[in-house]
Each structure stands twice: as structure tokens, then as C-alpha cells.
Design a protein around this motif. Structure first.
Motif, PDB file in Angstrom:
ATOM      1  N   PRO A 235      -5.926   6.067   1.807  1.00  0.00           N
ATOM      2  CA  PRO A 235      -5.054   5.237   0.960  1.00  0.00           C
ATOM      3  C   PRO A 235      -4.682   5.922  -0.350  1.00  0.00           C
ATOM      4  N   LEU A 236      -5.552   6.788  -0.853  1.00  0.00           N
ATOM      5  CA  LEU A 236      -5.245   7.473  -2.104  1.00  0.00           C
ATOM      6  C   LEU A 236      -4.108   8.468  -1.930  1.00  0.00           C
ATOM      7  N   PHE A 237      -4.101   9.203  -0.814  1.00  0.00           N
ATOM      8  CA  PHE A 237      -3.005  10.142  -0.585  1.00  0.00           C
ATOM      9  C   PHE A 237      -1.703   9.408  -0.265  1.00  0.00           C
ATOM     10  N   ILE A 238      -1.794   8.262   0.388  1.00  0.00           N
ATOM     11  CA  ILE A 238      -0.587   7.446   0.595  1.00  0.00           C
ATOM     12  C   ILE A 238      -0.024   7.009  -0.754  1.00  0.00           C
ATOM     13  N   LEU A 239      -0.896   6.572  -1.651  1.00  0.00           N
ATOM     14  CA  LEU A 239      -0.462   6.181  -2.991  1.00  0.00           C
ATOM     15  C   LEU A 239       0.128   7.365  -3.740  1.00  0.00           C
ATOM     16  N   THR A 240      -0.443   8.544  -3.563  1.00  0.00           N
ATOM     17  CA  THR A 240       0.079   9.743  -4.207  1.00  0.00           C
ATOM     18  C   THR A 240       1.528   9.988  -3.816  1.00  0.00           C
ATOM     19  N   GLY A 241       1.838   9.830  -2.516  1.00  0.00           N
ATOM     20  CA  GLY A 241       3.208  10.031  -2.059  1.00  0.00           C
ATOM     21  C   GLY A 241       4.185   9.107  -2.749  1.00  0.00           C
ATOM     22  N   ASP A 242       3.813   7.851  -2.925  1.00  0.00           N
ATOM     23  CA  ASP A 242       4.700   6.909  -3.609  1.00  0.00           C
ATOM     24  C   ASP A 242       4.844   7.253  -5.092  1.00  0.00           C
TER      25      ASP A 242
ATOM     26  N   GLY B 256      -3.083  -0.867   5.167  1.00  0.00           N
ATOM     27  CA  GLY B 256      -3.464  -2.029   5.962  1.00  0.00           C
ATOM     28  C   GLY B 256      -2.978  -1.956   7.391  1.00  0.00           C
ATOM     29  N   ILE B 257      -1.976  -1.124   7.650  1.00  0.00           N
ATOM     30  CA  ILE B 257      -1.508  -0.892   9.016  1.00  0.00           C
ATOM     31  C   ILE B 257      -2.343   0.188   9.695  1.00  0.00           C
ATOM     32  N   LEU B 258      -2.636   1.267   8.971  1.00  0.00           N
ATOM     33  CA  LEU B 258      -3.318   2.408   9.570  1.00  0.00           C
ATOM     34  C   LEU B 258      -4.811   2.165   9.803  1.00  0.00           C
ATOM     35  N   ALA B 259      -5.487   1.569   8.823  1.00  0.00           N
ATOM     36  CA  ALA B 259      -6.946   1.428   8.930  1.00  0.00           C
ATOM     37  C   ALA B 259      -7.374   0.580  10.134  1.00  0.00           C
ATOM     38  N   PRO B 260      -6.785  -0.606  10.365  1.00  0.00           N
ATOM     39  CA  PRO B 260      -7.179  -1.357  11.562  1.00  0.00           C
ATOM     40  C   PRO B 260      -6.866  -0.617  12.855  1.00  0.00           C
TER      41      PRO B 260
ATOM     42  N   PRO C 127       1.330  -1.832 -10.256  1.00  0.00           N
ATOM     43  CA  PRO C 127       0.813  -2.740  -9.217  1.00  0.00           C
ATOM     44  C   PRO C 127       1.731  -2.843  -8.001  1.00  0.00           C
ATOM     45  N   GLY C 128       3.043  -2.839  -8.211  1.00  0.00           N
ATOM     46  CA  GLY C 128       3.972  -2.905  -7.091  1.00  0.00           C
ATOM     47  C   GLY C 128       3.907  -1.666  -6.221  1.00  0.00           C
ATOM     48  N   ILE C 129       3.825  -0.491  -6.869  1.00  0.00           N
ATOM     49  CA  ILE C 129       3.699   0.762  -6.124  1.00  0.00           C
ATOM     50  C   ILE C 129       2.395   0.772  -5.334  1.00  0.00           C
ATOM     51  N   THR C 130       1.321   0.329  -5.985  1.00  0.00           N
ATOM     52  CA  THR C 130       0.018   0.289  -5.327  1.00  0.00           C
ATOM     53  C   THR C 130       0.029  -0.673  -4.143  1.00  0.00           C
ATOM     54  N   MET C 131       0.688  -1.813  -4.295  1.00  0.00           N
ATOM     55  CA  MET C 131       0.749  -2.789  -3.217  1.00  0.00           C
ATOM     56  C   MET C 131       1.464  -2.226  -1.997  1.00  0.00           C
ATOM     57  N   ARG C 132       2.548  -1.468  -2.232  1.00  0.00           N
ATOM     58  CA  ARG C 132       3.267  -0.871  -1.104  1.00  0.00           C
ATOM     59  C   ARG C 132       2.361   0.100  -0.354  1.00  0.00           C
ATOM     60  N   SER C 133       1.617   0.911  -1.082  1.00  0.00           N
ATOM     61  CA  SER C 133       0.696   1.848  -0.447  1.00  0.00           C
ATOM     62  C   SER C 133      -0.410   1.110   0.291  1.00  0.00           C
ATOM     63  N   ALA C 134      -0.866   0.007  -0.298  1.00  0.00           N
ATOM     64  CA  ALA C 134      -1.920  -0.780   0.352  1.00  0.00           C
ATOM     65  C   ALA C 134      -1.424  -1.383   1.662  1.00  0.00           C
TER      66      ALA C 134
END
Length: 452
Positions: A64-71, A305-309, A294-301
């Protein structure tokens, strides 16, 4: 009905759902639940296994941290600055802007670790510029899709994190092993791009000017610093992949906030186009405020939330496949091919065709635990095989009928999916050529690892 018949019917049913466009997570989950009932496994067992995956998954925290980095690097303007530098270096060649977009994909991938984020970001920024520059819109969109394939090879890579977690391999070693193959993928696609553009006469040339290169390099220093920070920390062992992801997120937040503050100080006029802005204005034209984080973080989350499950339920899928004997059947088939090269190329064929119908994550989760031990048994280095496996999986991003990057590129550019397919062929040839080269030359993956 026998258990085998029921499993076959369940498999056909979920295949039909997949063809209808049902999300991959639900398709795998339906199959797991159905087969669990057939085999007499309780849902409590599945729940316990799902929880166990995350309890053991410290390495997955980097995802999730690298996903957030991309955004963050997209919003902060770092991606734009890297693209400008690539164009300043390559714009003097025929097809220079298209080649620059491929180079920008490589630079973006070296911070974000995501194929879809790479395609979406570079495609949305440079596709309009390429069309204005005389390139065919279908070729431009296909270039963005192809460039995104390096997103999971050039470190940091989200899929390398998953592979290392599943196969119990050092993720830092996997990251380092992907550097040279990822660079070769970019160079191979740039050569194919140059040939196609030269044949068709696409693109306007700009002179190669040292001052332009230096200015754009200075403007892109934040991006270079972020790339160097990640690679230095992982290569020297100063950071674990998870720590490197956290440090990069912190750096990108600071860079984005600083860009916004400088922009406000300069009081930029909103009606100016990019070309009309002075270079000083270009350096700070993007950024974000504390209120936008927070909005950027929510998009990454949401993406996490799709990948982890999907990772968790696919691990349970592995167990059921093992109980059904599927892993043994595939393993016996590959082993029966013979020695080193037969196993190597059989595995590559399986990965390639699997990537045509599945995303890289399920391909990795399903096939890596089957093929990697067989490859190791005939003498293929586990790190080398991981690179072979994932380069093959990355090619699946631009192979129909699935071709995730083609859908992403179509979405951000407005070019219909089927109109992109013709222009992906040169890139497919280039990528497959690099894939074969990397497969036959272990040193390309292992040269930067001192202990191998």
C-alpha cells in the motif's frame, strides 16, 4: 455426482462469470467456497487461512505504501518533470516524444512500482502531446500501454513483493535483480518505437540542446532523488522494502507540499498553458495541500483493498489446488519435458498464455509455487527464475483478450480497446526478444547481486 464432476461444473461456472466481467477476486472466492464445500472443508478453515496470510505478511505492508507513492508523485508534479527530462534527451530523434514517454514510464516505475499507475499517469500526460506532435492516436495510446509493462519489473515492484512473500525469497534481492532486465525492456521498446516512427515519419524533431537537458534535469531532481533513495536504501541494506516505501512516501509528501507553497507564492495565472509558462513556473506547476492528502490516501487505500483480499483468497486457492492434485499434474507435465532448457521454455510458455487471460497477481499466486520448485530442481537460480517469471507476466498486460494496460490506456486516452491491438505488435516483439535474452543470460538478473 462425483467430486471431480462438481469441481468441473464450479470451474466452468466461475469461468463464465469471469467472461461476463465479474471481478477476479469474486471469481476466485466463488471457486474457493464452492470447492471447499465439495471437499468437505469448513468456512472456518478458510477464514483462519485468510487471517493467517495477513498475520504473516509483514512484507505486504510495502504494497500500500508504494501504491500511495505512485499517486503522490503524480500529484506533486514529479512525473511531469521526469517526462520533460526524457523528452529533452530524446526529442532530437525521430519518434523522440514517443521514446521519451517510454523512458518516462521507466522513471515513473522506479518510484511507483505499479503497471496500471504508470500507464494511466504517463498516458494521460503525454498522449495529447503526442497526438498534437503528429503521432497516430492509436500508436500513442499503445505506447503508453506498452510502457506500463515495466511498472512491475523496475524496482520497487509490488508484484516482486508478492512473489518474495509467497516463495520466501529476499525482496531486496528481487528488486535489485529487476534493474537491468527492466532497463532492457525500456530500451527494447524504444528501438521498436524508433523503427515504427521512422517508417511512418511520425513526430517533430527538436534540437538536442545541453542547456535544455540540464534545465529539465534540474527540474526533475526530486524524481531522481526519490529513485536514488529507494535503490540506495535497498541495495545497501539500509532499508527493508517496507521501510524504503515509508521513506519514499514521506519524501513525496514533503515535495508535493513544497511545490504547492511555491506555486502559491508565484501566484500563477490559471489561464496559462504549459508551454506559455516560464521554466521556473513549470518546476512548481503542480502540488497538493494538507487537505488533499486524505483524499489521495483514500484512493490508494481503495486499490490496496482490492489487491490484499485477492492475495489472501488466492493463497487458499493454492491449498485447494494442491488437494485436488492440480499442482502435481502441472508439475509432472513440466518435469516430463526434460532438462534445464526444456523446463525453462515450457514454464515460459505456460506463463505467457496464462498472462493472456489473467492479471499478473493471480498468475503469480497460482503458478509460481508450482513452477519455481521445478525450475530450482533443474538448476535454475530462484532469483533468476523470478525475473523470468515476472517479465513474462508483465507481457500479459498488452496481450489480448485480457491486456489490463490496454484497458487502462483506452480509458485515459479515449481510444477504443480493439483499435490499440495492431500497434502493440512491435512492442510485443521487442518485449519477447528481451524476455528470451534475459532467460538465456542469468547474469543480466544476477550481475548486481554480489553474493550470486
Amino acid at each position: 455426482m462425483t467430486d471431480g464432476t462438481l469441481v468441473t461444473l464450479i470451474s466452468l461456472g466461475v469461468t463464465f462469470l469471469f467472461m461476463l466481467g465479474v471481478p477476479v477476486f469474486l471469481v476466485i472466492a466463488y471457486w474457493v467456497v464452492g470447492c471447499s464445500f465439495v471437499l468437505g472443508l469448513t468456512l472456518d478453515n478458510m477464514g483462519a487461512e485468510l487471517l493467517n496470510v495477513f498475520n504473516k505478511g509483514f512484507a505486504l505492508l510495502a504494497m500500500p505504501l508504494f501504491i500511495l507513492t505512485g499517486d503522490l508523485i503524480n500529484k506533486s508534479g514529479i512525473a511531469r518533470r521526469l517526462s520533460d527530462f526524457a523528452y529533452a534527451c530524446l526529442g532530437w530523434l525521430r519518434g523522440g516524444l514517443a521514446m521519451a514517454s517510454l523512458g518516462a514510464c521507466g522513471l515513473f516505475a522506479a518510484i511507483s512500482g505499479s503497471n496500471s499507475a504508470t500507464t494511466a499517469t504517463i498516458g494521460s500526460m503525454l498522449h495529447p502531446e503526442m497526438v498534437k506532435g503528429g503521432y497516430d492516436e492509436r500508436f500513442s495510446a499503445a505506447t503508453a500501454a506498452a510502457g506500463g509493462t515495466v511498472g512491475i519489473i523496475i524496482p520497487p515492484s509490488i508484484i516482486f513483493i508478492v512473489y518474495g512473500f509467497l516463495m520466501n525469497l529476499p525482496i531486496s534481492d528481487l528488486f535489485v535483480a529487476g534493474i537491468i532486465p527492466g532497463a532492457l525492456m525500456v530500451i527494447g521498446m524504444q528501438v521498436a518505437c524508433w523503427i515504427i516512427c521512422r517508417i511512418n515519419g511520425w513526430g517533430y524533431l527538436i534540437p538536442l540542446q545541453l542547456n535544455r537537458v540540464l534545465k529539465t534535469a534540474f527540474g526533475a531532481w526530486l524524481g531522481f532523488f526519490a529513485i536514488g533513495l529507494v535503490l540506495w536504501g535497498i541495495y545497501t541494506g539500509k532499508f527493508s522494502p517496507t521501510e524504503a516505501a515509508g521513506v519514499t512516501v514521506g519524501f513525496c509528501i514533503i515535495a508535493g507540499l513544497a511545490s504547492y507553497l511555491i506555486t502559491r507564492l508565484l501566484k500563477l495565472r490559471q489561464d496559462k498553458t504549459w508551454e506559455e509558462k516560464s521554466y521556473a513556473e513549470q518546476l512548481v506547476v503542480e502540488g497538493f495541500t494538507l487537505f488533499q492528502i486524505p483524499g489521495i490516501t483514500m484512493r490508494s487505500a481503495e486499490i490496496t483493498g482490492i489487491l490484499a483480499p485477492l492475495i489472501a483468497v488466492s493463497v487458499v486457492m493454492q491449498q485447494i489446488l494442491s488437494l485436488l492434485g492440480a499442482q502435481q499434474v502441472i508439475g509432472d507435465f513440466v518435469t516430463s519435458m526434460g532438462g534445464y532448457y526444456a523446463v525453462l521454455f515450457t514454464s515460459m510458455v505456460i506463463v505467457f498464455f496464462s498472462g493472456m487471460v489473467l492479471e499478473s497477481l493471480p498468475v503469480t499466486i497460482i503458478l509460481a509455487p508450482i513452477l519455481a520448485p521445478i525450475a530450482a530442481s533443474v538448476g535454475i537460480d530462484p532469483i533468476h527464475f523470478s525475473v523470468i517469471f515476472l517479465v513474462g507476466a508483465s507481457i500479459g498486460f498488452i496481450t489480448p483478450p485480457y491486456g489490463l494496460n490496454l484497458y487502462v490506456a483506452s480509458g485515459v486516452t479515449g481510444v477504443p480497446y480493439f483499435r490499440l491491438l495492431r500497434y502493440t505488435v512491435p512492442y510485443l516483439i521487442a518485449l519477447i526478444s528481451v524476455w528470451v535474452l534475459v532467460s538465456l543470460t542469468p547474469e543480466l538478473a544476477l550481475a548486481l547481486l554480489p553474493d550470486r
